[in-house]
Motif scaffolding. Sequence first.
Motif, mmCIF file in Angstrom:
data_model
loop_
_atom_site.group_PDB
_atom_site.id
_atom_site.type_symbol
_atom_site.label_atom_id
_atom_site.label_comp_id
_atom_site.label_asym_id
_atom_site.label_seq_id
_atom_site.Cartn_x
_atom_site.Cartn_y
_atom_site.Cartn_z
ATOM 1 N N LEU A 133 -7.338 2.159 -1.326
ATOM 2 C CA LEU A 133 -6.593 3.346 -1.729
ATOM 3 C C LEU A 133 -7.426 4.220 -2.658
ATOM 4 N N ARG A 134 -8.120 3.599 -3.597
ATOM 5 C CA ARG A 134 -8.977 4.370 -4.514
ATOM 6 C C ARG A 134 -10.013 5.184 -3.746
ATOM 7 N N GLN A 135 -10.673 4.546 -2.783
ATOM 8 C CA GLN A 135 -11.678 5.263 -2.002
ATOM 9 C C GLN A 135 -11.058 6.412 -1.215
ATOM 10 N N ALA A 136 -9.891 6.190 -0.636
ATOM 11 C CA ALA A 136 -9.233 7.250 0.130
ATOM 12 C C ALA A 136 -8.894 8.434 -0.762
ATOM 13 N N LEU A 137 -8.406 8.173 -1.964
ATOM 14 C CA LEU A 137 -8.044 9.261 -2.871
ATOM 15 C C LEU A 137 -9.275 9.991 -3.391
ATOM 16 N N ALA A 151 0.828 -1.211 0.000
ATOM 17 C CA ALA A 151 0.000 0.000 0.000
ATOM 18 C C ALA A 151 0.861 1.260 0.000
ATOM 19 N N ARG A 152 1.892 1.279 0.802
ATOM 20 C CA ARG A 152 2.755 2.464 0.867
ATOM 21 C C ARG A 152 3.514 2.669 -0.444
ATOM 22 N N GLY A 153 3.819 1.570 -1.119
ATOM 23 C CA GLY A 153 4.515 1.690 -2.382
ATOM 24 C C GLY A 153 3.638 2.150 -3.533
ATOM 25 N N ARG A 154 2.328 2.059 -3.365
ATOM 26 C CA ARG A 154 1.412 2.451 -4.432
ATOM 27 C C ARG A 154 1.251 3.956 -4.568
ATOM 28 N N ASP A 155 1.395 4.690 -3.462
ATOM 29 C CA ASP A 155 1.175 6.138 -3.523
ATOM 30 C C ASP A 155 1.907 6.808 -2.370
ATOM 31 N N SER A 156 2.631 7.866 -2.670
ATOM 32 C CA SER A 156 3.423 8.556 -1.652
ATOM 33 C C SER A 156 2.554 9.259 -0.623
ATOM 34 N N ARG A 157 1.263 9.429 -0.922
ATOM 35 C CA ARG A 157 0.371 10.117 0.019
ATOM 36 C C ARG A 157 -0.152 9.190 1.117
ATOM 37 N N VAL A 158 0.140 7.896 1.025
ATOM 38 C CA VAL A 158 -0.291 6.953 2.065
ATOM 39 C C VAL A 158 0.539 7.191 3.331
ATOM 40 N N ARG A 181 -18.775 -25.214 9.930
ATOM 41 C CA ARG A 181 -18.874 -23.902 9.306
ATOM 42 C C ARG A 181 -17.558 -23.126 9.385
ATOM 43 N N PRO A 182 -16.867 -22.989 8.268
ATOM 44 C CA PRO A 182 -15.696 -22.118 8.239
ATOM 45 C C PRO A 182 -16.111 -20.678 7.930
ATOM 46 N N LEU A 183 -15.270 -19.718 8.290
ATOM 47 C CA LEU A 183 -15.549 -18.313 8.000
ATOM 48 C C LEU A 183 -14.241 -17.538 8.064
ATOM 49 N N VAL A 184 -13.942 -16.774 7.011
ATOM 50 C CA VAL A 184 -12.720 -15.964 6.993
ATOM 51 C C VAL A 184 -13.039 -14.569 6.493
ATOM 52 N N ARG A 185 -12.148 -13.619 6.854
ATOM 53 C CA ARG A 185 -12.362 -12.232 6.429
ATOM 54 C C ARG A 185 -11.039 -11.475 6.426
ATOM 55 N N LEU A 186 -10.849 -10.629 5.405
ATOM 56 C CA LEU A 186 -9.713 -9.721 5.289
ATOM 57 C C LEU A 186 -10.230 -8.299 5.219
ATOM 58 N N ASN A 187 -9.626 -7.399 6.000
ATOM 59 C CA ASN A 187 -9.968 -5.980 5.956
ATOM 60 C C ASN A 187 -8.717 -5.137 5.753
ATOM 61 N N VAL A 188 -8.834 -4.118 4.925
ATOM 62 C CA VAL A 188 -7.735 -3.188 4.681
ATOM 63 C C VAL A 188 -8.273 -1.764 4.745
ATOM 64 N N SER A 189 -7.593 -0.891 5.495
ATOM 65 C CA SER A 189 -7.910 0.535 5.543
ATOM 66 C C SER A 189 -6.638 1.326 5.259
ATOM 67 N N VAL A 190 -6.776 2.385 4.476
ATOM 68 C CA VAL A 190 -5.645 3.208 4.083
ATOM 69 C C VAL A 190 -5.969 4.664 4.392
ATOM 70 N N VAL A 191 -5.027 5.371 5.014
ATOM 71 C CA VAL A 191 -5.157 6.806 5.285
ATOM 72 C C VAL A 191 -4.172 7.540 4.384
ATOM 73 N N VAL A 192 -4.681 8.544 3.673
ATOM 74 C CA VAL A 192 -3.831 9.359 2.800
ATOM 75 C C VAL A 192 -3.831 10.801 3.290
ATOM 76 N N ALA A 227 -7.811 -5.705 -2.837
ATOM 77 C CA ALA A 227 -8.364 -5.058 -1.642
ATOM 78 C C ALA A 227 -7.615 -3.773 -1.316
ATOM 79 N N VAL A 228 -6.285 -3.803 -1.408
ATOM 80 C CA VAL A 228 -5.480 -2.601 -1.171
ATOM 81 C C VAL A 228 -5.809 -1.523 -2.190
ATOM 82 N N GLU A 229 -5.882 -1.904 -3.454
ATOM 83 C CA GLU A 229 -6.160 -0.932 -4.517
ATOM 84 C C GLU A 229 -7.518 -0.266 -4.310
ATOM 85 N N GLU A 230 -8.515 -1.046 -3.890
ATOM 86 C CA GLU A 230 -9.843 -0.471 -3.686
ATOM 87 C C GLU A 230 -9.866 0.459 -2.474
#
Length: 479
Positions: free
Chosen positions: A228-232, A146-153, A181-192, A223-226
Amino acid sequence: MTALAATDALFFDRADAALDRAGAERHLSQALAHSDDGELFLEYRESEQVSLDDGRIRAAGFDTTLGFGLRAVAGEATGYAHAGEISEPALARAAASVAAVAAGHSGVAAEPPRATNARLYTDANPLADAGFAARTALLSEIDSFARGRDSRVVQVMASLGGEFQAVQILRADGARMADLRPLVRLNVSVVVDKDGRRETGSYGTGGRGGYGALMAPATWRAAVEEALRQALVNLESVPAPAGEMEVVLGPGWPGILLHEAIGHGLEGDFNRKKTSAFAGLMGQRIAAPGVTVVDDGTIPDRRGSLTIDDEGTPSSRTVLIEDGVLVGYMQDRLNARLMGVRPTGNGRRQSHAHAPMPRMTNTVMLGGAHAPEEMIRSVKRGLYAVNFGGGQVDITSGKFVFSASEAYLIEDGKVGAPVKGATLIGNGPDALTKVTMVGNDMALDPGIGTCGKNGQGVPVGVGQPTLKLAGLTVGGTAA
């Protein structure tokens, strides 16, 4: 190995088991001797969570629970007892407690659930995938990417969570049902940050499966790209306008508004007690033509899906609204019996420590005939709400308030500037009648929903196509 055999091995067949199956069935039969319904719910659960913040693992946890819940139902009354152990003394105490609810009651045992569905997801325990060290390493890789994708992160937060739940349900008539019952989840948040202004974007995904799919580079990078897109996008947002206007809702996760503002009002208990805004309206038009809503717990691998519900009833595809007409409610066993209808496989509970009640699984509005671009072109001035954050709803009135985490102005049929601080205000029954166009792009959410009701949380899914609604009230922050 079948689910029944696997759960027998967990609950009864271990060398250190403190309860055998014959003892469980004996106490259950005595507890429910005069009841109309009830069950013994056995549960084993493993769960883990690991989270990263600002380049460091901030929290990691692992938990194992084992226990039972015993329920006796007599008329409208319910006796419920639970324990964090599965032993004969604990079950004997619970049986004596719940049997009291049926004292003096001449119960007629309710019909047992039908045969279970075909398996809707894997039996494998996701916590056995890859290893904990690999999951923490992935979070560090997400941070670097994520940090490598944009210097504003300036900050990255990420988490992985998984659980494995094994349940067996026993009835006094000898019927037994089980589920893994299996269950998994990934969450990513980015601040710019740009010139001192900071904004956040978030994305999550998951479902009933293993960690493998989440740890695939294509999945976590997307997930990271999305996020980051929302943050920008939010970095360029302007204050949202306020007033009554046309609103276009995006597909997928915006179905959370449908879930909260409408779905809860279609659960059996609220309608039996006549506390829902939809009570007494069966067979009547409650939505615009073209609006069809289903609750479908049978979609493979989805977060809200269940092979059987927590009473042993197979989950199903229940049509709630058909072409604008109310045709069904979501039912557990108790409310279905009292309303004279069949249960729909919507009896759910958070854990063995909770009694079941009617809950949604995957609640979806089906697609229509309109292209999303056609909807946008038809709006002179309005709001295009693509993603939602939090919201509140009053079940009795149907009134709701939802905040949009990503939204845009629509001006002269074109998507314009992103806006911040937009809220949608209205009530569910009224909003359903204001749907003027239904898109042909129905999508399910990425697998992140958790529904709260009466203090219990359960995993759920939502979905919808792009929708156009006329005359919704938008709360904004523009001067």
